[in-house]
Write an enzyme that holds these catalytic residues in place. Sequence first.
Site, PDB file in Angstrom:
ATOM      1  N   ASP A 133      -2.724  -4.709  -7.144  1.00  0.00           N
ATOM      2  CA  ASP A 133      -2.365  -5.146  -5.794  1.00  0.00           C
ATOM      3  C   ASP A 133      -1.149  -6.064  -5.885  1.00  0.00           C
ATOM      4  OD1 ASP A 133      -3.344  -7.520  -6.810  1.00  0.00           O
ATOM      5  OD2 ASP A 133      -4.807  -7.844  -5.210  1.00  0.00           O
ATOM      6  N   LYS A 155      -5.238   2.468  -5.446  1.00  0.00           N
ATOM      7  CA  LYS A 155      -5.813   1.141  -5.687  1.00  0.00           C
ATOM      8  C   LYS A 155      -7.296   1.120  -5.326  1.00  0.00           C
ATOM      9  CE  LYS A 155      -5.825  -2.510  -3.018  1.00  0.00           C
ATOM     10  NZ  LYS A 155      -5.503  -3.658  -2.162  1.00  0.00           N
TER      11      LYS A 155
END
Length: 214
Positions: A142, A124
Amino acid sequence: MAKQMDYQTLREIFTRFQNSEPEPKGELNHTNAYTLVVAVALSAQATDAGVNKATEKLFQIADTPDKMLALGEEGVIEHIKTIGLYRQKAKNVIKTARILVEQYGSEVPNSRAALESLPGVGRKTANVVLNMWWGHPAQAVDTHIFRVGNRSGICPGKDVVAVERAIEDHIPVDFQHHAHHWLILHGRYICVARKPKCKACHINDLCQFEEKTE
């Protein structure tokens, strides 16, 4: 989990997102690629606002890997101790700074594999940096994007990699660059976890979520 939306519905949704917010921005403060890496890594299990408060003074004195190394682990802790998991994060910040100095000439690499090899930098974080700093259409999934994607049918998937792939495979290419920012902001302020604000949602009529709130 909702079913994957068709192309025309997705195009309409992202056209509305674009009309509402033509140039969405990440909310983590940074001044260069290095401070962006640090800020995103610190944001794990913390709010952007909390990270910004902690890094305001930190980045004034340590905005390069060399300066961060000079500050040292204890110096980093003094600035970030209001953030969750701050001791481990401080260790990772210093380890990352050392790797960048010794292996990359103090520069942040612009490949996902190289970024993911840094301590505390996962997929991420790497995707956020690639997208925000170098303009790559990388999708940083997320909890907000995972929730919105599965609730609505925009990009459903059983895990974050599947959701990331759904964005890359199905969302029209001209919306790819800003896609994750639009989805994060939508999840953070409208399609919230406990009681989504469906009445205020401008894609309400296209969303597949069956338990819409009044």
